[in-house]
Write an enzyme that holds these catalytic residues in place. Structure first.
Site, PDB file in Angstrom:
ATOM      1  N   LYS A 139       0.927  -1.277   0.076  1.00  0.00           N
ATOM      2  CA  LYS A 139       0.229   0.118  -0.066  1.00  0.00           C
ATOM      3  C   LYS A 139       0.932   1.157   0.128  1.00  0.00           C
ATOM      4  O   LYS A 139       0.588   1.936  -0.745  1.00  0.00           O
ATOM      5  CB  LYS A 139      -0.927   0.034   1.284  1.00  0.00           C
ATOM      6  CG  LYS A 139      -1.761  -1.176   1.416  1.00  0.00           C
ATOM      7  CD  LYS A 139      -2.913  -1.187   2.658  1.00  0.00           C
ATOM      8  CE  LYS A 139      -2.122  -0.984   4.084  1.00  0.00           C
ATOM      9  NZ  LYS A 139      -1.740  -2.408   4.292  1.00  0.00           N
ATOM     10  N   ARG A 156      11.584  -7.038   5.009  1.00  0.00           N
ATOM     11  CA  ARG A 156      11.637  -5.450   5.322  1.00  0.00           C
ATOM     12  C   ARG A 156      12.313  -5.152   6.776  1.00  0.00           C
ATOM     13  O   ARG A 156      13.167  -4.288   7.210  1.00  0.00           O
ATOM     14  CB  ARG A 156      10.089  -4.832   5.489  1.00  0.00           C
ATOM     15  CG  ARG A 156      10.252  -3.464   5.837  1.00  0.00           C
ATOM     16  CD  ARG A 156       9.114  -2.618   5.441  1.00  0.00           C
ATOM     17  NE  ARG A 156       7.913  -3.021   6.484  1.00  0.00           N
ATOM     18  CZ  ARG A 156       6.726  -2.669   6.261  1.00  0.00           C
ATOM     19  NH1 ARG A 156       6.153  -1.823   5.323  1.00  0.00           N
ATOM     20  NH2 ARG A 156       5.953  -2.974   7.402  1.00  0.00           N
ATOM     21  N   ARG A 163      -9.279   1.179   8.749  1.00  0.00           N
ATOM     22  CA  ARG A 163      -8.962  -0.181   8.787  1.00  0.00           C
ATOM     23  C   ARG A 163      -9.860  -0.989   9.738  1.00  0.00           C
ATOM     24  O   ARG A 163      -9.889  -1.982   9.986  1.00  0.00           O
ATOM     25  CB  ARG A 163      -7.692  -0.188   9.736  1.00  0.00           C
ATOM     26  CG  ARG A 163      -6.326  -0.685   8.977  1.00  0.00           C
ATOM     27  CD  ARG A 163      -5.217  -0.654  10.065  1.00  0.00           C
ATOM     28  NE  ARG A 163      -4.016  -1.064   9.590  1.00  0.00           N
ATOM     29  CZ  ARG A 163      -3.111  -0.668   8.779  1.00  0.00           C
ATOM     30  NH1 ARG A 163      -3.175   0.766   8.486  1.00  0.00           N
ATOM     31  NH2 ARG A 163      -1.860  -1.384   8.653  1.00  0.00           N
ATOM     32  N   ARG A 211      12.038  -2.583  11.247  1.00  0.00           N
ATOM     33  CA  ARG A 211      10.871  -1.921  11.864  1.00  0.00           C
ATOM     34  C   ARG A 211      10.157  -2.825  13.003  1.00  0.00           C
ATOM     35  O   ARG A 211      10.345  -3.850  12.999  1.00  0.00           O
ATOM     36  CB  ARG A 211       9.574  -1.690  11.000  1.00  0.00           C
ATOM     37  CG  ARG A 211       9.180  -0.600  10.855  1.00  0.00           C
ATOM     38  CD  ARG A 211       8.099  -0.450   9.727  1.00  0.00           C
ATOM     39  NE  ARG A 211       6.858  -0.701   9.812  1.00  0.00           N
ATOM     40  CZ  ARG A 211       5.932  -0.567   9.283  1.00  0.00           C
ATOM     41  NH1 ARG A 211       5.764  -0.051   7.828  1.00  0.00           N
ATOM     42  NH2 ARG A 211       4.619  -1.229   9.511  1.00  0.00           N
ATOM     43  N   ARG A 221      -0.641  -9.194  13.090  1.00  0.00           N
ATOM     44  CA  ARG A 221      -1.008  -8.010  12.135  1.00  0.00           C
ATOM     45  C   ARG A 221      -2.052  -8.530  11.336  1.00  0.00           C
ATOM     46  O   ARG A 221      -3.145  -8.150  10.757  1.00  0.00           O
ATOM     47  CB  ARG A 221       0.054  -7.197  11.661  1.00  0.00           C
ATOM     48  CG  ARG A 221       0.406  -6.342  12.491  1.00  0.00           C
ATOM     49  CD  ARG A 221       2.091  -5.830  12.189  1.00  0.00           C
ATOM     50  NE  ARG A 221       2.016  -5.295  11.033  1.00  0.00           N
ATOM     51  CZ  ARG A 221       3.342  -4.955  10.124  1.00  0.00           C
ATOM     52  NH1 ARG A 221       4.458  -5.703  10.731  1.00  0.00           N
ATOM     53  NH2 ARG A 221       3.273  -4.446   8.972  1.00  0.00           N
TER      54      ARG A 221
HETATM   55  P1  B4P Z   1       4.575  -1.647   2.326  1.00  0.00           P
HETATM   56  O1  B4P Z   1       4.211  -0.881   1.102  1.00  0.00           O
HETATM   57  O2  B4P Z   1       5.518  -0.782   3.101  1.00  0.00           O
HETATM   58  O3  B4P Z   1       3.285  -2.354   3.187  1.00  0.00           O
HETATM   59  P2  B4P Z   1       2.040  -1.557   3.815  1.00  0.00           P
HETATM   60  O4  B4P Z   1       1.010  -2.395   3.256  1.00  0.00           O
HETATM   61  O5  B4P Z   1       2.036   0.094   3.461  1.00  0.00           O
HETATM   62  O6  B4P Z   1       2.365  -1.355   5.316  1.00  0.00           O
HETATM   63  P3  B4P Z   1       1.767  -2.070   6.497  1.00  0.00           P
HETATM   64  O7  B4P Z   1       0.407  -2.415   6.207  1.00  0.00           O
HETATM   65  O8  B4P Z   1       2.743  -3.112   7.010  1.00  0.00           O
HETATM   66  O9  B4P Z   1       2.002  -0.815   7.709  1.00  0.00           O
HETATM   67  P4  B4P Z   1       1.286   0.420   8.186  1.00  0.00           P
HETATM   68  O10 B4P Z   1       2.169   1.427   8.105  1.00  0.00           O
HETATM   69  O11 B4P Z   1      -0.037   0.719   7.212  1.00  0.00           O
HETATM   70  O12 B4P Z   1       5.298  -2.941   1.584  1.00  0.00           O
HETATM   71  C1  B4P Z   1       5.612  -3.790   2.507  1.00  0.00           C
HETATM   72  C2  B4P Z   1       7.233  -4.456   2.031  1.00  0.00           C
HETATM   73  O13 B4P Z   1       7.253  -5.094   0.664  1.00  0.00           O
HETATM   74  C3  B4P Z   1       8.083  -3.222   1.820  1.00  0.00           C
HETATM   75  O14 B4P Z   1       9.260  -3.699   2.176  1.00  0.00           O
HETATM   76  C4  B4P Z   1       8.200  -3.319   0.170  1.00  0.00           C
HETATM   77  O15 B4P Z   1       9.386  -2.701   0.024  1.00  0.00           O
HETATM   78  C5  B4P Z   1       7.815  -4.334  -0.202  1.00  0.00           C
HETATM   79  N1  B4P Z   1       6.968  -4.467  -1.505  1.00  0.00           N
HETATM   80  C6  B4P Z   1       6.240  -3.569  -2.000  1.00  0.00           C
HETATM   81  N2  B4P Z   1       5.596  -3.975  -3.190  1.00  0.00           N
HETATM   82  C7  B4P Z   1       6.390  -5.279  -3.431  1.00  0.00           C
HETATM   83  C8  B4P Z   1       6.360  -5.953  -4.602  1.00  0.00           C
HETATM   84  N3  B4P Z   1       5.589  -5.635  -5.756  1.00  0.00           N
HETATM   85  N4  B4P Z   1       6.891  -7.072  -4.729  1.00  0.00           N
HETATM   86  C9  B4P Z   1       8.039  -7.361  -3.656  1.00  0.00           C
HETATM   87  N5  B4P Z   1       8.093  -6.320  -2.466  1.00  0.00           N
HETATM   88  C10 B4P Z   1       7.136  -5.236  -2.287  1.00  0.00           C
HETATM   89  O16 B4P Z   1       0.591   0.183   9.665  1.00  0.00           O
HETATM   90  C11 B4P Z   1       1.371  -0.011  10.652  1.00  0.00           C
HETATM   91  C12 B4P Z   1       0.576  -0.102  12.171  1.00  0.00           C
HETATM   92  O17 B4P Z   1       0.374   1.299  12.523  1.00  0.00           O
HETATM   93  C13 B4P Z   1      -0.494  -0.914  12.211  1.00  0.00           C
HETATM   94  O18 B4P Z   1      -0.064  -2.272  12.340  1.00  0.00           O
HETATM   95  C14 B4P Z   1      -1.257  -0.166  13.359  1.00  0.00           C
HETATM   96  O19 B4P Z   1      -0.546  -0.697  14.700  1.00  0.00           O
HETATM   97  C15 B4P Z   1      -1.139   1.169  13.155  1.00  0.00           C
HETATM   98  N6  B4P Z   1      -2.129   1.926  12.358  1.00  0.00           N
HETATM   99  C16 B4P Z   1      -1.734   2.454  10.993  1.00  0.00           C
HETATM  100  N7  B4P Z   1      -2.921   2.829  10.595  1.00  0.00           N
HETATM  101  C17 B4P Z   1      -4.071   2.511  11.522  1.00  0.00           C
HETATM  102  C18 B4P Z   1      -5.447   2.632  11.504  1.00  0.00           C
HETATM  103  N8  B4P Z   1      -6.123   3.271  10.450  1.00  0.00           N
HETATM  104  N9  B4P Z   1      -6.241   2.158  12.553  1.00  0.00           N
HETATM  105  C19 B4P Z   1      -5.619   1.651  13.601  1.00  0.00           C
HETATM  106  N10 B4P Z   1      -4.232   1.505  13.632  1.00  0.00           N
HETATM  107  C20 B4P Z   1      -3.438   1.900  12.695  1.00  0.00           C
END
Ligand code: B4P
Length: 188
Positions: free
Chosen positions: A14, A128, A89, A134, A145
């Site tokens: 995302k 990651r 979420r 992290r 998660r």
């Molecule tokens: P990312 O792009 O970093 O993953 P994400 O889905 O955005 O992140 P996530 O859901 O873990 O965390 P968030 O910060 O929202 O990609 C992951 C990895 O994959 C990276 O290393 C990237 O390089 C790699 N990648 C991407 N695309 C790829 C591809 N095509 N091929 C291979 N590799 C690839 O949330 C963190 C915490 O914050 C939550 O657990 C919660 O505690 C809190 N939080 C955030 N929002 C909240 C909300 N609305 N409500 C309640 N708590 C919340």
């Protein structure tokens, strides 16, 4: 105003794709994960409150997130569009987002979901953790998660399907190919 949600489980990409989309279309990227991590790193009162919740892989309270979202939205009201990454979420967050947008004369335009299987998600997050260290990318926390995702976030799929806002994009492959598929689904 184009109001886009990038939806998907932890590690679906995302954040990766939301940054690229916001750059291409000139929209404001809002990552609730990044906002919360910045608070934690500044050891602000909010950061101190949410650190242990995030480190355990649980969701931070809806009240806090809704408050954060509205204040960021108000600060950026002149934006041409928003890319919401990591929000909403929970069903409550989704309903509050609808109400908030309505209060400001806006509505949601599109929800794009990245589809990635669980094995790949865990693999990516462990990579990651190795590269960026992290605190919430350890194996046990990743599992929690994913549990939180299935319990609280997955029900939003039918919420947005009913509103006819929901579209899926396969999230495995090169970042560029996935980005192109997402862009093809966006018609500003
Ligand atoms: P990312 O792009 O970093 O993953 P994400 O889905 O955005 O992140 P996530 O859901 O873990 O965390 P968030 O910060 O929202 O990609 C992951 C990895 O994959 C990276 O290393 C990237 O390089 C790699 N990648 C991407 N695309 C790829 C591809 N095509 N091929 C291979 N590799 C690839 O949330 C963190 C915490 O914050 C939550 O657990 C919660 O505690 C809190 N939080 C955030 N929002 C909240 C909300 N609305 N409500 C309640 N708590 C919340």
């Amino acid at each position: 105003m184009f109001n886009l949600i990038i939806f998907g489980p932890p590690g679906a990409g995302k954040g990766t794709q939301a940054i690229k989309i916001s750059e291409k279309f000139g929209w404001k990227h809002i990552s609730t994960g990044d906002i919360l991590r910045a608070e934690v790193s500044h050891a602000s009162p909010l950061g101190l409150k949410v650190k242990s919740i995030m480190d355990s892989g649980h969701l931070v309270s809806d009240e806090l997130l809704i408050e954060i979202m509205e204040s960021v939205f108000i600060k950026n009201k002149t934006a041409k569009g928003f890319v919401l990454d990591g929000f909403p979420r929970t069903l409550n967050q989704a309903q509050e987002l609808d109400k908030m947008l309505l209060r400001h004369g806006e509505k949601l335009t599109l929800v794009l979901a990245l589809i990635v299987d669980e094995e790949e998600l865990v693999k990516r997050l462990l990579i990651r953790s190795h590269d960026h260290g992290r605190d919430d990318d350890t194996e046990d926390v990743i599992k929690n998660r994913l549990v939180q995702y299935h319990r609280h976030t997955e029900p939003l799929i039918s919420y947005y399907k009913e509103k006819k806002l929901y579209q899926e994009v396969y999230g495995i492959g090169s970042i560029k190919d996935i980005f192109n598929q997402l862009c093809a689904a966006i018609k500003p």
